[in-house]
Write an enzyme that holds these catalytic residues in place. Structure first.
Site, mmCIF file in Angstrom:
data_model
loop_
_atom_site.group_PDB
_atom_site.id
_atom_site.type_symbol
_atom_site.label_atom_id
_atom_site.label_comp_id
_atom_site.label_asym_id
_atom_site.label_seq_id
_atom_site.Cartn_x
_atom_site.Cartn_y
_atom_site.Cartn_z
ATOM 1 N N SER A 188 0.881 -1.180 0.138
ATOM 2 C CA SER A 188 -0.118 0.146 -0.129
ATOM 3 C C SER A 188 0.946 1.158 -0.108
ATOM 4 C CB SER A 188 -0.925 -0.134 1.302
ATOM 5 O OG SER A 188 -0.032 -0.118 2.464
ATOM 6 N N ASN A 213 -2.979 -2.772 12.914
ATOM 7 C CA ASN A 213 -4.476 -2.552 12.671
ATOM 8 C C ASN A 213 -4.949 -1.419 13.446
ATOM 9 O OD1 ASN A 213 -4.348 -4.965 11.398
ATOM 10 N ND2 ASN A 213 -5.252 -6.422 13.038
ATOM 11 N N THR A 256 -39.122 24.664 -13.944
ATOM 12 C CA THR A 256 -39.180 23.446 -13.518
ATOM 13 C C THR A 256 -39.295 22.510 -14.860
ATOM 14 O OG1 THR A 256 -41.600 23.455 -13.344
ATOM 15 C CG2 THR A 256 -40.665 24.017 -11.371
ATOM 16 N N HIS A 257 -38.696 21.515 -14.781
ATOM 17 C CA HIS A 257 -38.625 20.585 -15.942
ATOM 18 C C HIS A 257 -37.967 21.336 -17.187
ATOM 19 C CE1 HIS A 257 -41.963 18.007 -14.344
ATOM 20 N NE2 HIS A 257 -42.437 19.042 -13.565
ATOM 21 N N SER A 264 -10.755 25.041 -27.611
ATOM 22 C CA SER A 264 -10.611 24.052 -28.463
ATOM 23 C C SER A 264 -9.360 23.831 -29.347
ATOM 24 C CB SER A 264 -12.045 23.781 -29.470
ATOM 25 O OG SER A 264 -11.537 23.083 -30.553
ATOM 26 N N LYS A 271 -14.140 28.702 -29.604
ATOM 27 C CA LYS A 271 -14.552 27.900 -28.579
ATOM 28 C C LYS A 271 -14.098 28.530 -27.239
ATOM 29 C CE LYS A 271 -17.413 24.579 -29.188
ATOM 30 N NZ LYS A 271 -17.521 23.735 -28.215
ATOM 31 N N ASN A 276 -15.286 27.004 -23.749
ATOM 32 C CA ASN A 276 -15.908 26.010 -22.921
ATOM 33 C C ASN A 276 -15.920 26.010 -21.412
ATOM 34 O OD1 ASN A 276 -16.763 24.708 -25.715
ATOM 35 N ND2 ASN A 276 -14.433 23.842 -25.732
ATOM 36 N N GLU A 313 -18.219 21.634 -16.242
ATOM 37 C CA GLU A 313 -18.513 20.183 -16.524
ATOM 38 C C GLU A 313 -17.724 19.168 -15.867
ATOM 39 O OE1 GLU A 313 -17.410 21.531 -20.594
ATOM 40 O OE2 GLU A 313 -18.944 20.012 -21.375
ATOM 41 N N TYR A 363 -10.483 -7.170 11.567
ATOM 42 C CA TYR A 363 -9.525 -6.982 10.487
ATOM 43 C C TYR A 363 -9.511 -7.908 9.408
ATOM 44 C CZ TYR A 363 -6.366 -4.482 7.382
ATOM 45 O OH TYR A 363 -5.743 -3.829 6.178
ATOM 46 N N GLN A 393 -7.848 -2.660 3.417
ATOM 47 C CA GLN A 393 -6.734 -1.737 2.492
ATOM 48 C C GLN A 393 -7.471 -0.878 1.570
ATOM 49 O OE1 GLN A 393 -2.939 -3.085 2.442
ATOM 50 N NE2 GLN A 393 -2.847 -2.903 0.104
ATOM 51 N N LYS A 406 -8.479 3.164 1.376
ATOM 52 C CA LYS A 406 -7.488 4.236 1.215
ATOM 53 C C LYS A 406 -7.734 5.284 -0.076
ATOM 54 C CE LYS A 406 -5.235 3.438 5.086
ATOM 55 N NZ LYS A 406 -6.154 2.499 5.088
#
Lengths: 455, 455, 455, 455
Positions: A23, A110, A155-156, A277, A283, A285, A290, A317, A322, A325
């Site tokens: 790890s 542990n 709405t919608h 772009s 562009k 963007n 996003e 345990y 593990q 993480k």
């Protein structure tokens, strides 16, 4: 000084297994927490009479030296270190020799990793909480600045009723306020010290758990050693918190992505939060938005990953744990950037009040027209029908609702009178919604005042 | 009296669309909440001067009649009703005529369904909280009864250190305690009245939202109408609560499934919680436990379904939000049965103390043997190695660790003395772990006392 | 030469935004695919008359130089590079100057990244397919080696009917066979060339898409440019494949974890696939298996993350799609290690036939006893009941079923005769299940032959 | 005749457990498949000499009678029936008496339910495949009808390059084509007969599995009995198919929701696929589309639920597997309605070509202007910069790009000449993208021809 175990083993770990098992590639991020925990544990060992004051001093000094090395970036993860605990103990041994081999007395990885993770997360939550507050404060500030801006409410994604832009914006304040409440609540469950739970059965050497907790700044100790080493609820809770918070940001992003289309044109992002772009020179963007939207999916993945790992796991345990993480670290990193970007996007957002005003269509006032009929004594369900018919008629004629002649209205119902045209006032429609939580200016002002009081 | 809308429409809904759109097939479960909300709303309309005292009385009487019909099961969902709100209003109209058409004045299904769902969930949480408490109480009781039972403690499903059975069992108490905390916390966010938010902009007719909230027993009103109609955080939180609680039950189930195998033989389920095979006459399968385990997956599906629906949704109400009901109802039903079954399974569980005792293997004491060396002055990391070598030697000879002759031990290290054999006492090993949260009898007693104080 | 865009911008990207936006931290893994794609694209430009043969030669030579730098590890990701496409083009410019600025003519990062990802994945699938085959081959080999080993078969983790160990093991072969089929099928959908789709509308400069596809070894070209740049189905399919394959491995792991407990003792892992404890010297934990189990959760998280990102996304390219890379890379890496570790674990697994034989309990033959009664003319449902009663009686007497005296059997039903005791032969019970797919030795031999034919 | 088991049990099932355990509340949907499977199994029993021809005739006749009762809706699920297998056998016993008790000879509910589920799904897939085809055919038809309609193409929801509306629409054809491929592929893995696998070890009474498979119309038999009873891959695959198909529909829905906003105004839904508001008389909401979008989340929940159930399950049959049915049934029902609604929505969609034309902005041609410079000999990366500067200049002046005077252009670069204005022709820009898969009319025509050939 190699692995923390091995006396019982007659052959080395398989090479693929070693990579599968290690790890250190990600848990090196726990280095500061791990060293801090060990310094406290050295004190506990001395307190329990298991090491001398001198040995403790050597351990602490050595650990501080290791800390300094990590801090300046001198450490590079290596596979043979297996995990951060081994890495720190290995380096400590190189620095101070034999005494290092006493540090782990009565401790298990542990309870150690559970302690490290809680220390790590507690610190990160502090920063995330501040970032959340900053975003909320910016929302309040922008809402105050734009109290005069009217816009269509949807709405919608269809025009519904007129709103104050500030009222829309403040809706996100309250989502984030719930996020902050949840963060505060889960923090109380992070703030628990498992050290002294050992591998599963509890420490057998009489370490003072209360003192350990106090040294590490924890408010409480865990009540059961079996639970202490396998409890990952706080990670799951944090991932849920992150997912839901980011889901709120994803909705904010969706609104702004649509509104910053040229067809809506209600807002513009500051250029610094857009990208271009590689092919299309025109562009600009809204990548920032996003990504804010997409990251909600990513975090949901993190949450699901952990919950699926935990489901049906035998008690205490198991190595599967593990897998907690990487989603945790990913969520911390993602939220840190997301909250910062969201705050800056809102802070620098340009609001096109005129475009919003131009978009206001008469349909937004149909409810007010139905209310007009209610005031004339028509039952609401009937007034709704009548106005619906008027809307249909205007549409058939290709005119705005306010352009429908009185004769047409009266052909539908004689409850319509010439005063019906007074309804066609967007500002007035907004100001009528003056209940607490409504969009009227005074209600929004009160809302903002309330928001400031909880900041 | 058909749909709640239609004046503006010139053609009926498509038949496939009607089935796709209708929620009455599941949201009829909200009937009691819906009627309760409408009774309060009638009072609000009168208070606002929108209907007369007489009209209000007619509405209330009519709603009570509808309530009675639902209560005795007279209502059968029909597609044309679209949703529970329409169904109730339709029936009210059939019973009391024209006045029914005034009930919806200034209200939207958007704030109505949000109110219904919160009322519904608030009630269900009460029952679930009680079921959780009952399960916790049974755990405490069984833990007290079996304080003398020793068993192997496991990590990685390999024997680790000896435990009290009660200590293992109590570990689940604390998981459930966190679940109860979370349930209490989220309840505060369910306990918020959105009524008066209208469709999105707030009520325009001056209903008294504080009075409405008080009538419905809510502690607070929502602060922003846009947020009020689209907030499903409390559903998501509840689903997360359910998933995590069931994940705890799934771990309990996994332990018991393994332990009730003939090879372990540590526990037996009461027959009433097992079922047989259609083919194999000897079978008595722990189906109750397997379902407790599997349901954690099911609930994770519910949680993911909702969060994926919410992600990236435009602000305010969108029809997608209708997808919140089925996962919510499913989670309520699943948790209700799961908690009841879990409580009964634990209450009736037979614990085979002798089988547990027989399973105790010497390896469980290897840590104690390492501690023995520590007391002799060997650094822990070294003592761990030495004991590991002893374990390996015993294994090679095919004997138990305690059967390894002193000469063999001393060939490994002369720190071993004849008193090493005193270590081989499982009870003693348990009692050594006497830190708070440890497995020693007194520590478990203290834990149980603590548990009782939080019940 | 900095970003690929910027002429239209008047200010730099915000610093937090830059970190949020950059993909170079992970998409550098696409370097080989990216350069390979660009070399093919240079050829396409020449073919279309957009660059000269000399320019093409310069581009190709430069790209090969960049390739060599990446190959020897000389490249280090830097934030300013934004993504791998920019990094390669930037470095190309440094090496060959102005001509580099012609490479991107008519290409967009939208079709470029889609091409890169498909090239990358196609290569990785080759290796994963081989790893899957290797695991299947090892299963067949171990099944052949142990054809004589009897063991209890389980349902609900309760003993059900006796099985050949090889039959159990071969069950995993068929799961993996389906995984291989799915991998082959999805590969056909990876093997599609999107290059030439441009940003969204298709290439306007007449590049020969068929030739491009051929140069890059793709079997087909994408049929629609809008779809081409936003299609991530193949990533989703791959993640589903990985999740389901790992789910199979998780079940294999669960079986082996339980069977390698000391209480079952049916198998031992080779030490090289176990690890020890930092505290408990006796421990040898099956970490390899636990990770195989846990990774199924992790991969489910990857799958959910991507599907949640895709859901409800507007058509064509949106920045959210950048979130496809990390789950993809993670799944490739995880599967590569998982399949390798699983193969080695099975290859080196020690099978304890004697322990399995000792675990066989008489209940496993109850179905055979019911069949005995069927042969005596008792209806099966009745024979099931009668044997159930015998099992109960033996249990009450605390004896094995075969120890129940004939008189006891006949007290239950006179259909029992002294020949009933012939049933108590585990080997015979196994050999009776001789239908195709059954556990009889010949059936398993046939199964193995069939398995070899599909390898 | 009650449960299928019980001889071995001394007490009844607990009442909460009975409800928790029973699957009859949902698996009654398998009635037709269950009876069909039993009719085939009766033939197999006769063939194996386990029942007489007369007994078989009685069983078949009885099963047909039960079938008729189910068909006319006479059966009502009752808790005591536990599951559909018990319900059918119980009723069969009521109708034909003792012979019914022979039907289950050598069969287990484990292989029975696996067979039922596969029969059920195979039938449903037939209908879903037809619905998918119908939707694809409608897309092709609408694309053909509107070949002359130009619209802005978007990436990041910002105008990118002009497209044919038909090209956009056809992009969904190809997504659905992949869905159809996947459905065909997974069908081959559904089409496998597990009957004869028994509980886990295979049938011991010599039933002819090949004949059974043939009678039930299966192409293959399962190769391993352990795998046969626990394989739920085909359910997982189907749920993944459903999720990804619905994800495609969710993207289509998102496009259309945005485009049917009054601000875009590109399309209108037929009224039959919209619904109104209970409060706002003017509303006509695209609920059909929002549900298509939301259902993608729901189905993802179904998929996750199943995969999380399967993860880490011990080999062979475990009761957890019962959790496969509800997500499967839900997905079948959801997809059936979704595909039907999507087809009708597209079939009846009104396309506003004029609004689309009006929305075309000059920025859409910036790439073409850069290509213009490339033709003049400017390297693309430079031409991109120069056009970006022109775009910025026009924006600063508040004019359209085509309105920027030549002098301004030439101030940026003298490569610009008066012929640059020829670029400003949207139709021409579309027709330039004439590579296969491009948006030029001929390319789209070819695409449609290709689409027809795969239908």
């Amino acid at each position: 000084m190699g692995k923390m175990w091995g006396g019982r083993f007659s052959k080395p770990t398989d090479s693929a297994m070693e990579r599968f098992n290690a790890s250190i590639g990600f848990d090196w991020q726990l280095w500061a927490a791990d060293i801090r925990g060990s310094i406290a544990y050295a004190a506990a060992l001395e307190r329990a009479g298991l090491i001398s004051a001198q040995e403790r001093a050597a351990l602490v000094e050595g650990l501080q030296a290791v800390y300094a090395e990590f801090e300046c970036g001198a450490y590079e993860p290596r596979l043979a270190d297996e995990d951060i605990h081994t890495a720190v103990e290995r380096r400590l041994g190189e620095l101070i020799g034999e005494t290092a081999r006493k540090l782990h007395t009565g401790r298990s990885r542990n309870d150690q990793v559970a302690t490290d993770t809680r220390l790590y997360l507690r610190d990160k939550i502090g920063a995330l909480r501040a970032a959340l507050l900053a975003l909320q404060a910016t929302i309040v500030q922008r809402a105050e600045e734009h109290l005069d801006v009217l816009m269509p409410g949807y709405t919608h994604l269809q025009q519904a009723q007129p709103l104050l832009f500030s009222h829309w914006l403040m809706s996100y304040f309250w989502m984030l306020q719930r996020d902050r409440e949840r963060l505060d609540e889960l923090t109380r469950r992070v703030d628990v010290c498992p050290l002294g739970a050992g591998a599963v059965a509890g420490n057998a050497l009489g370490v003072d758990r209360a003192a350990l907790a106090a040294d590490l700044g924890f408010s409480r100790i865990s009540e059961n050693s079996v639970d202490a080493v396998s409890d990952r609820d706080y990670v799951a809770e944090f991932l849920f918190w992150a997912t839901l918070t980011q889901t709120h940001l994803s909705r904010l992003a969706e609104d702004l992505i649509i509104w910053s289309s040229v067809e809506f044109g209600f807002v513009s992002l500051d250029e610094a939060f857009t990208t271009g772009s590689s092919l299309m020179p025109q562009k600009r963007n809204p990548d920032s938005l996003e990504l804010l939207r997409g990251k909600a999916g990513r975090l949901l993945g993190d949450l699901v990953g952990l919950l699926a790992v935990l489901k049906g796991l035998p008690s205490a345990y198991d190595k599967d744990l593990q897998e907690d993480k990487e989603p945790l670290f990913d969520a911390v990193e993602t939220m840190t950037l997301s909250l910062a970007v969201a705050e800056r996007v809102i802070r620098t957002l340009r609001v096109h009040a005129e475009a919003m005003a131009q978009a206001l269509a008469d349909g937004l006032l149909a409810t007010d027209l139905a209310d007009y009929l209610v005031r004339k004594g028509v039952a609401f369900r009937r007034s709704h029908e009548l106005v619906g018919m008027a809307v249909r008629r205007a549409e058939a004629l290709g005119i705005r609702l306010r352009e429908l002649p009185l004769t047409e209205f009266q052909a539908i119902s004689d409850a319509f009178g010439p005063d019906l045209y007074d309804v066609f006032d967007f500002r007035h429609a907004v100001e009528r919604r003056d209940v607490p939580g409504g969009t009227a200016t005074d209600a929004v002002r009160a809302q903002i005042a309330q928001a400031k009081s909880v900041l």
